[in-house]
Design a protein around this motif. Structure first.
Motif, short mmCIF file in Angstrom:
data_model
loop_
_atom_site.label_atom_id
_atom_site.label_comp_id
_atom_site.label_asym_id
_atom_site.label_seq_id
_atom_site.Cartn_x
_atom_site.Cartn_y
_atom_site.Cartn_z
N ILE A 72 89.52 69.45 54.97
CA ILE A 72 89.83 70.06 56.34
C ILE A 72 89.05 71.34 56.06
CG2 ILE A 72 91.54 70.92 57.76
CD1 ILE A 72 93.69 69.24 56.08
N TRP A 108 86.82 74.64 57.13
CA TRP A 108 86.40 75.94 57.98
C TRP A 108 85.66 76.80 57.15
CZ3 TRP A 108 87.30 81.28 57.21
CH2 TRP A 108 86.66 82.09 58.22
N LEU A 125 86.98 67.04 58.32
CA LEU A 125 87.65 67.39 59.58
C LEU A 125 87.13 68.58 59.71
CD1 LEU A 125 91.15 66.07 59.20
CD2 LEU A 125 89.64 65.44 61.15
N ASN A 126 86.09 69.16 60.55
CA ASN A 126 85.57 70.44 60.89
C ASN A 126 86.39 71.22 61.82
OD1 ASN A 126 83.86 72.47 61.06
ND2 ASN A 126 81.92 71.09 61.50
N TYR A 127 86.82 72.21 61.41
CA TYR A 127 87.68 73.37 62.25
C TYR A 127 86.78 73.54 63.51
CZ TYR A 127 90.43 77.34 63.21
OH TYR A 127 91.31 78.42 63.67
N ASP A 129 85.04 71.64 65.25
CA ASP A 129 84.95 70.64 66.24
C ASP A 129 86.22 70.49 67.24
OD1 ASP A 129 82.55 69.68 65.25
OD2 ASP A 129 83.31 68.16 63.88
N PHE A 130 87.09 71.51 67.00
CA PHE A 130 88.38 71.31 67.47
C PHE A 130 88.48 72.61 68.47
CE2 PHE A 130 88.73 68.50 64.24
CZ PHE A 130 89.43 67.38 64.49
N GLU A 172 93.51 75.51 66.59
CA GLU A 172 94.35 75.10 65.43
C GLU A 172 95.07 73.98 65.75
OE1 GLU A 172 95.64 77.99 62.92
OE2 GLU A 172 93.76 78.59 62.20
N LEU A 213 93.46 70.44 65.73
CA LEU A 213 92.93 69.95 64.44
C LEU A 213 94.40 69.72 63.69
CD1 LEU A 213 91.34 69.89 61.97
CD2 LEU A 213 91.50 72.31 61.66
N LYS A 249 95.20 66.20 65.03
CA LYS A 249 94.41 65.20 64.54
C LYS A 249 94.84 64.92 63.03
CE LYS A 249 90.96 62.55 64.67
NZ LYS A 249 90.71 61.29 65.36
#
Length: 258
Positions: free
Chosen positions: A180, A182, A197-199, A201-202, A205, A208, A211
Motif C-alpha cells: 500500500i 504513498w 495499491l497506489n494511493y 490512483d484513488f 483515503e 483506498l 479497495k
C-alpha cells in the motif's frame, strides 16, 4: 566499481565520493567530486562535478539512482503453483514497520495506520506504534520475515517528492505482500501499477481503504494482484542495472574536468 576498474582507497584521491555536504569535508579535496544522495537532497554543482540522486534531472552530470536500487531486485516466479503457495501462507491482514511516529513528516502514514486499523488490526512491529508485544530486530531479513505472512504492507514514504522512492515498496514485494504505497507520484513509471495499491490512483483515503477491504474479503481479487509481475513487461527497471551505473562511472573517469 572493482567489477570494471582498478580501485584504490587513499587520502589524496583523484575522485572523491561523498554523501553529506553539510559536513564540508569534501571542500578540503582538490579532485573530481561525486555526490551521492541517499535522501531527497538535490545536488549542488558548485560543490560537486557529478551526482547520483533520486531526482528526475536532465543534466549530463547527473544519474538518477533511487534509494530502492541499493536493495536487491525483487524476484517474481509467476507460476500458478508458486502463487498458490504464497497465498496459502498469507494468514494475517496487514503489517506496518516504522521507527519514529512523532515527527511531522511521518504524520501521513501514522494517520493512515490508525484509519485502516478501524477495519481490522494492523500489526506494527517497529519501535513506533508497536502493538505486537515485541519489537522486531533491525536487520533487513528480520523485517522481511516479520511481514511475510501478511496480505498487505503499509509502505508509505516520509514525504511525497517525484523520484523519491525508498526500499519500502521493494521490501513488501520481496515478502510477497501487496504494498500500500504513498510517496513518489511517478512510481507507476518504474513498477507495474497492477501489482500494488497506489494511493495516487484513488480519489481519497476512503476509496483506498474500501479497495483494501474488498481485496481482503475476496481471495480471487487479491490473487489478481499476486499474479502480477512487479515490473513492466516483467523486466526489472533500469535502476537495478550495475552496467548502467558502471557506464556512468566510465564517463566520469574518462572525461576531463575543465
Amino acid at each position: 566499481l572493482r567489477e570494471r576498474f582498478d580501485v584504490q582507497i587513499c587520502d589524496r584521491p583523484d575522485f572523491l565520493i561523498f554523501a553529506d555536504p553539510g559536513q564540508h569535508v569534501h571542500r578540503v579535496h582538490n579532485c573530481v567530486k561525486i555526490y551521492v544522495a541517499l535522501e531527497v537532497f538535490l545536488p549542488d554543482f558548485r560543490w560537486c562535478d557529478y551526482a547520483f540522486t533520486c531526482h528526475y534531472l536532465e543534466d549530463p552530470r547527473h544519474l538518477r539512482l533511487p534509494f530502492y536500487a541499493w536493495s536487491s531486485c525483487p524476484a517474481w516466479q509467476g507460476s500458478e503453483e508458486e502463487t498458490a503457495r504464497v497465498m496459502a501462507a498469507k494468514t494475517k491482514f496487514c503489517s506496518f514497520v516504522v521507527s519514529n511516529a512523532k515527527r511531522k513528516k511521518t504524520r501521513k502514514r501514522v494517520e493512515f495506520f490508525h484509519r485502516l486499523s478501524q477495519y481490522k488490526k494492523v500489526d506494527s512491529g517497529g519501535a513506533a506504534l508497536n502493538n505486537i508485544g515485541r519489537q522486531i530486530p533491525g536487520g533487513k531479513n528480520d523485517k522481511l520475515e516479520f511481514i511475510r505472512p501478511y496480505k498487505f504492507n503499509i509502505a508509505f514514504e516520509n514525504g511525497s517528492t517525484p523520484g523519491y522512492t525508498t526500499e519500502k515498496i521493494v521490501d513488501a514485494m520481496k515478502a510477497r505482500c501487496v504494498p500500500i504505497y504513498w510517496g513518489n507520484p511517478r512510481i507507476a513509471e518504474e513498477f507495474n501499477p497492477k501489482s500494488f495499491l497506489n494511493y495516487f490512483d484513488f480519489p481519497g483515503e476512503e476509496a483506498l481503504i474500501a479497495k483494501i477491504i474488498e481485496l481482503d474479503q475476496d481471495d480471487a481479487k487479491y490473487l489478481e494482484f499476486l499474479r502480477q509481475p512487479y515490473f513492466h513487461n516483467n523486466q526489472p527497471n533500469e535502476f537495478f542495472s550495475h552496467e548502467r551505473l558502471l557506464n556512468f562511472f566510465e564517463k566520469i573517469f574518462t572525461t576531463p574536468i575543465t
